[in-house]
Design a protein around this motif. Structure first.
Motif, short mmCIF file in Angstrom:
data_model
loop_
_atom_site.label_atom_id
_atom_site.label_comp_id
_atom_site.label_asym_id
_atom_site.label_seq_id
_atom_site.Cartn_x
_atom_site.Cartn_y
_atom_site.Cartn_z
N GLU A 77 -10.51 -7.21 -8.15
CA GLU A 77 -10.75 -6.27 -7.01
C GLU A 77 -9.54 -6.25 -6.43
N VAL A 84 -6.37 -6.38 -8.07
CA VAL A 84 -5.70 -5.58 -8.96
C VAL A 84 -6.06 -4.26 -8.75
N ASP A 85 -7.02 -3.81 -8.61
CA ASP A 85 -7.53 -2.73 -8.09
C ASP A 85 -7.11 -1.88 -6.88
N ARG A 86 -7.07 -2.89 -5.68
CA ARG A 86 -6.49 -2.72 -4.39
C ARG A 86 -4.94 -2.17 -4.53
N LEU A 87 -4.27 -3.19 -5.01
CA LEU A 87 -2.74 -2.82 -5.25
C LEU A 87 -2.46 -2.05 -6.26
N GLN A 88 -3.30 -1.51 -7.29
CA GLN A 88 -3.00 -0.81 -8.32
C GLN A 88 -1.86 -1.31 -9.07
N VAL A 89 -1.87 -2.52 -9.41
CA VAL A 89 -0.93 -3.07 -10.35
C VAL A 89 -1.83 -3.67 -11.59
N THR A 90 -1.06 -4.39 -12.42
CA THR A 90 -1.81 -4.95 -13.73
C THR A 90 -1.83 -6.53 -13.06
N THR A 96 -0.30 -4.44 1.25
CA THR A 96 -0.57 -2.94 1.31
C THR A 96 -0.21 -2.33 2.70
N ASP A 110 2.99 -2.98 -2.01
CA ASP A 110 2.48 -2.92 -3.11
C ASP A 110 3.32 -1.60 -3.92
N ARG A 111 3.96 -0.70 -3.34
CA ARG A 111 4.85 0.33 -4.05
C ARG A 111 6.11 -0.54 -4.76
N ARG A 132 4.45 -2.19 -7.62
CA ARG A 132 4.39 -1.28 -8.95
C ARG A 132 5.58 -0.71 -9.57
#
Length: 263
Positions: A19, A21-27, A151, A156-157, A160
């Motif tokens: 959850e 990882v999906d929210r942060l859009q990272v691995t 975020t 988070d940017r 990534r």
């Protein structure tokens, strides 16, 4: 008073990691790099209360300095003076709660990511009470709060982009380089990209063993000497065969034993 801030205290699991990882859009490698460098490793104390650190200078600010003279050890314009860690931080918090409950909760950092109470709204909570309630439930909740703060601050940017200096500056402040947060994050990311990730089954077992009064060593998801020793002691005490490892079946046995502990 130890029961006041105690709830389920569940360890991090795969659903929680997915959850966030999906929210942060990272691995998962980026996430574990942050957990390795920027957190205390475990979100709970052995007595199942969230890990906290009470900040006297924040309490001073939150209460407009009205307790600085009468209670300088817990209300002070100058940071520091933390004293002992662990449960001793709750003793300081309790004293502050008696003076100003909301300010006291906002003046402590909570859980695995040490999310400051005054950042509750930034992290996505309605207020500090809702945040503290979530911190008591699970490390999944604690990690979501941490992700909310990341975020909201647009870190988070940087995560990534693997701009470790920018992430460390935003997360730790302008003096991040003194503790080499950026280079440590880069090294941790490289480690988790190339090597194995922490085993969440082992890590949860380590936490349950800690709750049950054993000493598994670092809560790191690695089955080392101390973890195996604690596991063997648990199995011997409960008449179980020695396995030398924590698997899903044994984790369930540990979980059920933790459920028997006083609420």
């Amino acid at each position: 008073m130890s029961e006041q801030f105690r709830d389920k205290a569940l360890p991090l699991n795969q659903e929680g990691v997915a959850e966030v990882v999906d929210r942060l859009q990272v691995t998962v490698a980026e996430l574990w790099a942050v957990l390795n460098v920027e957190t205390r490793g475990c979100g709970f104390l052995a007595d199942r209360r969230p890990m906290i650190l009470f900040e006297r200078h924040i309490f001073s600010r939150e209460t407009d300095h009205q307790f600085d003279i009468s209670h300088p050890d817990i209300s002070n314009r100058k940071a520091g003076g933390y004293g002992a860690g662990g449960g001793a931080q709750y003793e300081r918090l309790q004293r502050a709660l008696a003076l100003d409950r909301r300010a006291a909760l906002r003046s402590a950092s909570w859980g695995i990511g040490q999310l400051m109470g005054f950042n509750a709204e930034i992290a996505g909570y309605a207020g500090v009470d809702e945040m503290v309630t979530a911190m008591q439930i699970s490390e999944n909740h604690q990690l979501l709060g941490m992700a909310g703060e990341i975020t909201s601050n647009r870190l988070d940017r940087s995560l990534r982009a693997h701009d470790w200096a920018a992430f460390a500056r935003g997360y730790n402040g302008p003096e991040y380089a003194k503790n080499s947060y950026d280079t440590r994050l880069a090294a941790a990311y490289q480690k988790y990209t190339l090597g194995p990730l922490p085993d969440l089954i082992v890590r949860a077992g380590q936490i349950f063993l800690m709750y049950l009064g054993y000493h598994p060593g670092s809560i790191d998801g690695v089955s080392g000497r101390f973890t195996r020793s604690a596991l063997n002691e648990f199995q011997e005490r409960h008449g179980l065969p020695f396995t030398g490892e924590i698997n899903e079946e044994l984790l369930e046995i540990l979980r059920l034993e933790v459920e028997k502990l006083p609420a």
